[in-house]
Design an enzyme around this catalytic site. Structure first.
Site, mmCIF file in Angstrom:
data_model
loop_
_atom_site.group_PDB
_atom_site.id
_atom_site.type_symbol
_atom_site.label_atom_id
_atom_site.label_comp_id
_atom_site.label_asym_id
_atom_site.label_seq_id
_atom_site.Cartn_x
_atom_site.Cartn_y
_atom_site.Cartn_z
ATOM 1 C CD GLU A 222 -2.949 0.932 2.208
ATOM 2 O OE1 GLU A 222 -3.416 1.806 2.695
ATOM 3 O OE2 GLU A 222 -3.358 -0.396 2.638
ATOM 4 C CE LYS B 108 -6.248 -1.159 0.971
ATOM 5 N NZ LYS B 108 -6.623 -1.693 2.184
ATOM 6 C CB SER C 108 -12.066 6.003 -2.011
ATOM 7 O OG SER C 108 -11.793 6.022 -0.375
ATOM 8 N N GLY C 109 -8.770 7.139 -1.316
ATOM 9 C CA GLY C 109 -7.801 8.405 -1.077
ATOM 10 C C GLY C 109 -8.655 9.810 -0.851
ATOM 11 N N GLY C 110 -10.033 9.669 -0.004
ATOM 12 C CA GLY C 110 -10.691 10.964 0.139
ATOM 13 C C GLY C 110 -11.574 11.427 -0.789
ATOM 14 N NE ARG D 68 -11.370 8.446 4.098
ATOM 15 C CZ ARG D 68 -10.102 9.271 3.812
ATOM 16 N NH1 ARG D 68 -10.352 10.681 4.019
ATOM 17 N NH2 ARG D 68 -9.299 8.823 3.039
#
Length: 173
Positions: free
Chosen positions: A11, A53, A95-97, A126
């Site tokens: 990741e 990831k 999704s990184g925000g 999220r």
């Protein structure tokens, strides 16, 4: 991990918290992935038994720019073709925000321009849970609504992982 029979999930997320543009995200992500795969090779990690990831290539939240799914897909796949060995078993995006629909639209656009040498899917936190948490709001009376929201988002992301999601499906729910 591999010596213990466990699949390593690697990741190397580049965060989207800054004011940077998509090209800066691309360059930083490229440097990160090149270093990552250099280190994995040096450690004799069997890439066929790994899952990557990563982040998608997008502009930072504070940039004021929302990149189109087509641009995100183009830049992300260009990056991976330059840095990620085809031997890697799969890529499960963070999704990184991103908002739930933004992450779904971007994943769909990435898969729609395939085929790719890797299986591309999602590993959202999220962006998968936000609508369900909002619908539930911690109230017992809202459990069914929260569950329905979660199932809907999971289904939308399933379709996006196949490159078959459409914005109209969001309104059909």
């Amino acid at each position: 991990c591999q010596e213990a029979g466990i699949v390593p999930i690697v990741e190397p997320e580049v965060l989207m918290d800054g004011a940077h543009g998509i090209d800066t995200c691309y360059e930083v992500s490229k440097a990160t992935l090149l270093k990552l795969y250099s280190e994995l090779y040096a450690a004799r990690v069997v890439l066929e038994g790994t899952i990557l990831k990563p982040n998608m290539v997008i502009s930072g939240k504070k940039s004021g720019k929302l990149d189109s799914p087509e641009i995100v897909a183009e830049k992300t796949i260009k990056l991976f073709r330059e840095t990620v060995p085809a031997a890697v078993a799969g890529i499960a995006f963070l999704s990184g925000g991103q908002s739930d629909e933004e992450a779904t639209a971007n994943l769909n656009a990435i898969n729609a321009i395939g085929p790719h040498p890797w299986k591309l899917t999602f590993s959202y936190g999220r962006a998968l849970q936000a609508a369900a948490q909002k619908a539930w709001s911690g109230k017992a009376a809202n459990v069914a609504a929260g569950q329905a929201a979660f199932v809907h988002r999971a289904h939308m992301n399933h379709l996006a992982a196949l490159g078959k999601w459409q914005p109209a499906l969001e309104r059909a729910a």
